[in-house]
Design an enzyme around this catalytic site. Structure first.
Site, PDB file in Angstrom:
ATOM      1  N   ASP A  75      95.581 -70.228  65.228  1.00 44.92           N
ATOM      2  CA  ASP A  75      96.364 -69.610  64.152  1.00 44.92           C
ATOM      3  C   ASP A  75      96.623 -70.691  63.102  1.00 44.92           C
ATOM      4  OD1 ASP A  75      98.416 -68.524  62.565  1.00 44.92           O
ATOM      5  OD2 ASP A  75      99.389 -67.541  64.265  1.00 44.92           O
ATOM      6  N   VAL A  76      96.254 -70.428  61.849  1.00 43.25           N
ATOM      7  CA  VAL A  76      96.437 -71.458  60.805  1.00 43.25           C
ATOM      8  C   VAL A  76      97.912 -71.801  60.596  1.00 43.25           C
ATOM      9  CG1 VAL A  76      94.281 -70.991  59.567  1.00 43.25           C
ATOM     10  CG2 VAL A  76      96.372 -69.747  58.906  1.00 43.25           C
ATOM     11  N   ASN A 102      90.142 -70.103  54.106  1.00 34.98           N
ATOM     12  CA  ASN A 102      89.817 -68.703  53.809  1.00 34.98           C
ATOM     13  C   ASN A 102      90.717 -67.714  54.542  1.00 34.98           C
ATOM     14  OD1 ASN A 102      87.738 -66.366  53.240  1.00 34.98           O
ATOM     15  ND2 ASN A 102      87.953 -66.446  55.476  1.00 34.98           N
ATOM     16  N   TYR A 172     101.817 -61.817  49.103  1.00 35.18           N
ATOM     17  CA  TYR A 172     100.393 -62.076  48.890  1.00 35.18           C
ATOM     18  C   TYR A 172     100.169 -62.660  47.495  1.00 35.18           C
ATOM     19  CZ  TYR A 172      95.310 -61.199  48.941  1.00 35.18           C
ATOM     20  OH  TYR A 172      93.932 -61.342  48.901  1.00 35.18           O
ATOM     21  N   LYS A 176      99.061 -66.486  46.762  1.00 33.67           N
ATOM     22  CA  LYS A 176      97.757 -66.730  46.129  1.00 33.67           C
ATOM     23  C   LYS A 176      97.931 -67.511  44.825  1.00 33.67           C
ATOM     24  CE  LYS A 176      94.912 -64.718  49.088  1.00 33.67           C
ATOM     25  NZ  LYS A 176      93.972 -65.518  49.901  1.00 33.67           N
ATOM     26  N   VAL A 205      86.688 -56.927  47.520  1.00 35.64           N
ATOM     27  CA  VAL A 205      85.522 -57.087  48.398  1.00 35.64           C
ATOM     28  C   VAL A 205      85.726 -56.120  49.579  1.00 35.64           C
ATOM     29  CG1 VAL A 205      84.193 -58.716  49.808  1.00 35.64           C
ATOM     30  CG2 VAL A 205      85.398 -59.542  47.766  1.00 35.64           C
ATOM     31  N   THR A 207      85.966 -55.481  52.832  1.00 31.25           N
ATOM     32  CA  THR A 207      86.122 -56.007  54.190  1.00 31.25           C
ATOM     33  C   THR A 207      87.255 -55.201  54.844  1.00 31.25           C
ATOM     34  OG1 THR A 207      87.793 -57.590  53.502  1.00 31.25           O
ATOM     35  CG2 THR A 207      85.489 -58.326  53.387  1.00 31.25           C
TER      36      THR A 207
END
Ligand SMILES: NC(=O)c1ccc[n+]([C@@H]2O[C@H](COP(=O)([O-])OP(=O)(O)OC[C@H]3O[C@@H](n4cnc5c(N)ncnc54)[C@H](O)[C@@H]3O)[C@@H](O)[C@H]2O)c1
Length: 273
Positions: A75-76, A102, A172, A176, A205, A207
Site C-alpha cells: 500500500d503506497v 501512478n 481527488y 492531483k 481513460v 479503466t
C-alpha cells in the site's frame, strides 16, 4: 535496441489499467520493472480495486517481453511496506532510474457522513502515497549518481477542477493539484543530480476507475449546458492507457533528457476548455 535497455523502473498501481500499460511499454523498450499494488479494497472507493491475480497478470505480460519483474503487494500509504518492496526490487534487478507514481483512487460519491473519510483517503493515497514513493526511491537514485526520471501521474483534474461535491472527489482534485507543487519542488531539489521530475495530466481513460456506475451517474447528472467542460477539445471521448504510456516512455527516455518541471497534458485538449 530499446530506448530503456539496462534501466530499472519502479511503478506503483501496476496491477492493471494505466499502471500495467506503463509497465508493458517500458518493458517493451528494455526496462526491468519493480511493480507494486495494494491488491485490496479501500472502503470509500465505490468500484473494485485490483486483485493479486491482476498483479500476476502484469508480471506474466512483462516477462513475455523477456524482461524481469519484481512484483509486490504493498500500500503506497505504508512507507515501510513500500520501502521494503522497492528495496527488494533493487536487490534483485539493480539500481532504479525511473519512477512512475501512478497509484490512485477516486472516492466519487462519498457524501454526508462518508465525506470526511473520502477526502482523507484521496489525499492519503494520491498525495502522501506519491510523496512516500519519492522518499523510498530518491536516496538510491541520488547515491547511484546516474540521474533519472520521476513521473507523477496527476490528472486533467490537477490543472482544472470539477466535482460532484463529495469529499472524495474534492480530495481527488486537491491531491492531483498538490502533485504539481511536489513535482516542481523536487524538479528543483533533484536537478543537481540530473534527476528530472515531471507530471502527466490525462483526461478520461476507460479503466475501472471510470468504467463504473458512479462515474456514469455523475456524467449523466451534469446539466447539459455544463457537459462541454467535462469533455476534450478534440472529438474523442476517451484516451487509451497506451496514449499515457507513450508519454511516460518519452519522459523516462533520453529523448526528454532536459525536460524537467513540466506539467504534460495528454488530454486531447481538455485543458483549454
Ligand atoms: N482513468 C482516468 O480517467 C484517469 C484520468 C486521469 C488520471 N488518472 C490517474 O491515473 C492513475 C491510474 O489510474 P487508472 O485509470 O489506471 O485506474 P485503476 O483504478 O485501474 O488503477 C489504479 C491502480 O492503483 C492501485 N491502488 C489504489 N490504491 C493503492 C494504494 N493505496 N497502494 C497501491 N496501489 C493502489 C489500484 O489497485 C489499481 O491497480 C491514477 O493515479 C489516476 O488517478 C486516471
Amino acid at each position: 535496441m530499446g530506448k530503456l535497455d539496462g534501466k530499472v523502473a519502479f511503478i506503483t498501481g501496476a496491477a492493471r489499467g494505466q499502471g500495467r500499460a506503463h509497465a508493458l511499454r517500458l518493458a517493451e523498450e528494455g526496462a526491468d520493472i519493480i511493480a507494486v499494488d495494494i491488491c485490496a479494497q479501500i472502503d470509500t472507493v465505490g468500484y473494485p480495486l485490483a486483485t493479486p491475480e491482476d498483479l500476476d497478470e502484469t508480471a506474466a505480460l512483462v516477462e513475455k517481453f523477456g524482461r524481469r519483474i519484481v512484483a509486490s503487494i504493498a500500500d503506497v500509504r505504508d512507507l515501510e511496506a513500500l520501502r521494503a518492496a522497492f528495496d527488494a526490487g533493487v536487490a534483485a534487478l539493480g539500481p532504479c532510474q525511473i519512477v512512475v507514481a501512478n497509484a490512485g483512487i477516486h472516492p466519487i460519491g462519498t457524501m454526508g457522513d462518508r465525506a470526511a473519510a473520502g477526502w482523507r483517503d484521496a489525499l492519503d493515497v494520491i498525495l502522501t502515497g506519491s510523496w512516500n514513493t519519492l522518499q523510498v526511491s530518491m536516496p538510491q537514485m541520488v547515491e547511484a549518481g546516474k540521474g533519472g526520471s520521476i513521473i507523477l501521474i496527476s490528472s486533467s483534474n490537477g490543472l482544472k477542477g470539477h466535482t460532484d461535491g463529495s469529499g472524495g472527489w474534492d480530495g481527488y482534485v486537491a491531491a492531483k493539484h498538490g502533485l504539481v507543487g511536489l513535482m516542481r519542488a523536487y524538479a528543483w531539489y533533484l536537478g543537481p543530480h540530473h534527476i528530472r521530475v515531471n507530471s502527466i495530466h490525462p483526461s478520461g481513460v476507460p479503466t475501472p476507475m471510470t468504467m463504473n456506475h458512479l462515474f456514469g451517474e455523475y456524467t449523466a447528472s451534469t446539466p447539459p449546458e455544463r457537459q462541454w467542460r467535462l469533455g476534450n477539445a478534440m472529438p474523442v471521448e476517451w484516451l487509451q492507457p497506451e496514449d499515457i504510456a507513450n508519454a511516460v516512455l518519452w519522459l523516462a527516455s533520453d529523448d526528454a533528457r532536459y525536460v524537467s518541471g513540466v506539467t504534460l497534458s495528454v488530454d486531447a485538449g481538455s485543458n483549454v476548455l
